[in-house]
Design a protein around this motif. Structure first.
Motif, mmCIF file in Angstrom:
data_model
loop_
_atom_site.group_PDB
_atom_site.id
_atom_site.type_symbol
_atom_site.label_atom_id
_atom_site.label_comp_id
_atom_site.label_asym_id
_atom_site.label_seq_id
_atom_site.Cartn_x
_atom_site.Cartn_y
_atom_site.Cartn_z
ATOM 1 N N ASP A 42 0.881 -1.371 0.061
ATOM 2 C CA ASP A 42 -0.087 0.003 0.014
ATOM 3 C C ASP A 42 0.859 1.384 0.036
ATOM 4 O OD1 ASP A 42 -2.323 -1.380 0.060
ATOM 5 O OD2 ASP A 42 -2.260 -1.706 2.258
ATOM 6 N N ILE A 43 2.271 1.103 0.045
ATOM 7 C CA ILE A 43 3.041 2.334 -0.002
ATOM 8 C C ILE A 43 3.619 2.595 -1.203
ATOM 9 C CG2 ILE A 43 5.041 3.096 1.131
ATOM 10 C CD1 ILE A 43 4.652 1.407 3.513
ATOM 11 N N ASP A 44 3.660 4.052 -1.700
ATOM 12 C CA ASP A 44 4.364 4.195 -2.975
ATOM 13 C C ASP A 44 5.523 4.085 -2.911
ATOM 14 O OD1 ASP A 44 3.724 5.803 -5.597
ATOM 15 O OD2 ASP A 44 5.666 6.773 -4.672
ATOM 16 N N VAL A 45 6.300 3.411 -3.886
ATOM 17 C CA VAL A 45 7.589 3.059 -3.880
ATOM 18 C C VAL A 45 8.544 4.154 -4.070
ATOM 19 C CG1 VAL A 45 9.537 1.572 -5.216
ATOM 20 C CG2 VAL A 45 7.336 0.595 -4.863
ATOM 21 N N ASP A 46 8.308 5.220 -4.725
ATOM 22 C CA ASP A 46 9.246 6.448 -5.050
ATOM 23 C C ASP A 46 9.023 7.152 -3.838
ATOM 24 O OD1 ASP A 46 10.117 5.463 -7.726
ATOM 25 O OD2 ASP A 46 8.145 6.412 -8.641
ATOM 26 N N ASP A 47 8.008 7.223 -3.287
ATOM 27 C CA ASP A 47 7.844 8.085 -1.813
ATOM 28 C C ASP A 47 8.616 7.689 -0.884
ATOM 29 O OD1 ASP A 47 6.076 9.805 -3.332
ATOM 30 O OD2 ASP A 47 4.342 9.030 -2.194
ATOM 31 N N PHE A 48 8.623 6.148 -0.818
ATOM 32 C CA PHE A 48 9.367 5.408 0.387
ATOM 33 C C PHE A 48 10.940 5.739 -0.039
ATOM 34 C CE2 PHE A 48 11.654 1.873 2.116
ATOM 35 C CZ PHE A 48 11.153 1.924 3.421
ATOM 36 N N TYR A 49 11.273 5.613 -0.966
ATOM 37 C CA TYR A 49 12.755 5.602 -1.298
ATOM 38 C C TYR A 49 13.334 7.110 -1.318
ATOM 39 C CZ TYR A 49 13.439 0.640 -2.711
ATOM 40 O OH TYR A 49 13.407 -0.627 -2.630
ATOM 41 N N GLU A 50 12.664 8.137 -1.618
ATOM 42 C CA GLU A 50 12.800 9.484 -1.445
ATOM 43 C C GLU A 50 12.883 9.898 0.321
ATOM 44 O OE1 GLU A 50 13.851 13.140 -2.254
ATOM 45 O OE2 GLU A 50 13.665 11.354 -3.719
ATOM 46 N N PHE A 51 11.998 9.243 0.992
ATOM 47 C CA PHE A 51 12.007 9.161 2.477
ATOM 48 C C PHE A 51 13.098 8.807 3.014
ATOM 49 C CE2 PHE A 51 11.239 7.136 6.499
ATOM 50 C CZ PHE A 51 10.786 8.373 7.495
ATOM 51 N N LEU A 52 13.656 7.699 2.371
ATOM 52 C CA LEU A 52 14.745 6.978 2.914
ATOM 53 C C LEU A 52 16.133 7.616 2.824
ATOM 54 C CD1 LEU A 52 14.788 4.056 4.212
ATOM 55 C CD2 LEU A 52 15.557 3.052 2.168
ATOM 56 N N LYS A 53 16.128 8.345 1.679
ATOM 57 C CA LYS A 53 17.451 9.084 1.328
ATOM 58 C C LYS A 53 17.447 10.304 2.139
ATOM 59 C CE LYS A 53 17.325 8.315 -3.612
ATOM 60 N NZ LYS A 53 16.944 9.054 -5.047
ATOM 61 N N THR A 54 16.390 10.845 2.521
ATOM 62 C CA THR A 54 16.382 12.218 3.444
ATOM 63 C C THR A 54 16.097 12.121 4.627
ATOM 64 O OG1 THR A 54 14.072 12.411 2.842
ATOM 65 C CG2 THR A 54 15.524 13.344 1.064
ATOM 66 N N SER A 55 15.650 10.887 5.220
ATOM 67 C CA SER A 55 15.972 11.028 6.686
ATOM 68 C C SER A 55 16.818 9.731 7.329
ATOM 69 C CB SER A 55 14.187 10.303 6.954
ATOM 70 O OG SER A 55 13.780 9.872 8.300
ATOM 71 N N ASP A 56 17.091 10.433 8.647
ATOM 72 C CA ASP A 56 17.871 9.744 9.573
ATOM 73 C C ASP A 56 17.256 8.541 10.216
ATOM 74 O OD1 ASP A 56 19.968 11.284 9.042
ATOM 75 O OD2 ASP A 56 19.634 12.663 10.745
ATOM 76 N N TYR A 57 15.721 8.407 10.028
ATOM 77 C CA TYR A 57 15.206 7.282 10.846
ATOM 78 C C TYR A 57 15.009 6.133 9.933
ATOM 79 C CZ TYR A 57 10.936 4.774 12.137
ATOM 80 O OH TYR A 57 10.076 3.846 12.450
ATOM 81 N N ILE A 58 15.455 4.781 10.403
ATOM 82 C CA ILE A 58 15.587 3.555 9.521
ATOM 83 C C ILE A 58 14.294 3.052 9.726
ATOM 84 C CG2 ILE A 58 16.772 1.538 9.119
ATOM 85 C CD1 ILE A 58 19.179 2.718 9.972
ATOM 86 N N PRO A 59 13.203 2.793 8.902
ATOM 87 C CA PRO A 59 11.866 2.076 9.157
ATOM 88 C C PRO A 59 12.293 0.796 9.449
ATOM 89 C CG PRO A 59 11.891 3.336 7.104
ATOM 90 C CD PRO A 59 13.343 3.421 7.628
#
Length: 282
Positions: A42-59
């Motif tokens: 249910d999660i948009d792939v592009d949004d998720f990877y952009e979040f991963l690049k810009t956040s220090d938080y590791i899901p």
């Protein structure tokens, strides 16, 4: 011959809509990000990877529950006599165990949980080939189970990561712990083998890792005839694109290569600036 169905999970990298059209059941793993657990599909792939690049938080990720599997199994068994359930390697996720618990609850005589030793397109190509064999009507359940168990012998999965921190924190680093703390100006070359991540070598220099990774992924297996190839990345179009270009240089037609971001469950554990190549052979 009994009517046989397939159940897999989202880490196979096949679009859920395509799986549905093919009559293949799919159970989703979960990702905890933005303070809540969501189904990965249910999660948009592009949004998720952009979040991963810009956040220090590791899901964080979580396996499907046995109840998730029960729901899919009960639905599928209305249309099929038996099910073959193939999922991300047991050494990488508890998904296999959830499936096994659910099968015992629903009907373990009709549901066959088989270890794939794979994930990403290694699992995806396995599912597609298994579907072809089932549709042919020429194979028994036992023969199909044997096919699944030996499929890894025809697969190469090689990849590199921007940082080993993601694999280490997620507990999926496997034998690659030997590389932790030794990555200054060095790229790790890793592989998936027997369902586990293994270190191959440390390589100094970006261009060298591109060439070496591609060379190893293209090593012949089986009868030596290339059947499928995918170049995947975790939102890094440069890394993915450079791997793709290197494959094309070897004479592989561009139209025969799947090029796409990998499923976010695996991508989260690899982290940003990661990518790899999956090949299968006759």
């Amino acid at each position: 011959m009994p009517k046989i169905g397939i159940v897999t999970d989202n880490t196979c990298d096949i679009d859920p809509k395509q799986l549905e059209e093919m009559g293949i059941g799919c159970v989703s793993l979960y990702v905890k990000w933005k303070d809540k657990f969501e189904r990965a599909v249910d999660i948009d792939v592009d949004d998720f990877y952009e979040f991963l690049k810009t956040s220090d938080y590791i899901p964080a990720t979580s396996q499907p529950t046995p109840q998730d599997f029960e729901k899919v199994y009960r639905k599928m068994l209305k249309d099929y006599d038996e099910l073959i359930s193939v999922h991300i390697s047991e050494k990488l996720s508890g998904t296999y165990n959830s499936a096994r618990i659910a099968a015992k609850e629903v009907d373990e005589k009709r549901i066959h949980i088989v270890e794939s030793y794979e994930t990403t397109w290694g699992l995806g190509y396995l599912v597609l080939e298994l579907k072809k064999l089932i549709d042919s009507g020429d194979y028994t359940v036992e023969e199909l189970k044997s096919f699944v168990e030996h499929f890894q012998e025809k697969v190469n999965v090689y990849f590199t990561v921007g940082s080993l921190n993601y694999l280490a924190k997620g507990g999926r680093i496997g034998k690659a712990t030997a590389f932790v703390g030794s990555m200054l100006n060095i790229k790790p070359l890793l592989k998936l083998e027997n369902g586990e991540i293994f270190p191959v070598k440390r390589i100094r220099g970006y261009n060298k890792i591109i060439k070496e990774l591609t060379t190893l992924a293209m090593e012949e297996k089986g009868k030596g005839e290339l059947k499928n190839i995918t170049v995947e990345h975790t939102g890094s179009l440069k890394l993915g694109g450079d791997l793709l270009d290197e494959v094309v240089k070897l004479g592989i037609p561009r139209e025969k290569i799947i090029f796409e971001p990998m499923d976010i469950i695996i991508g989260m554990h690899l982290g940003p600036d990661s990518g790899g190549i999956v090949t299968t052979w006759e």
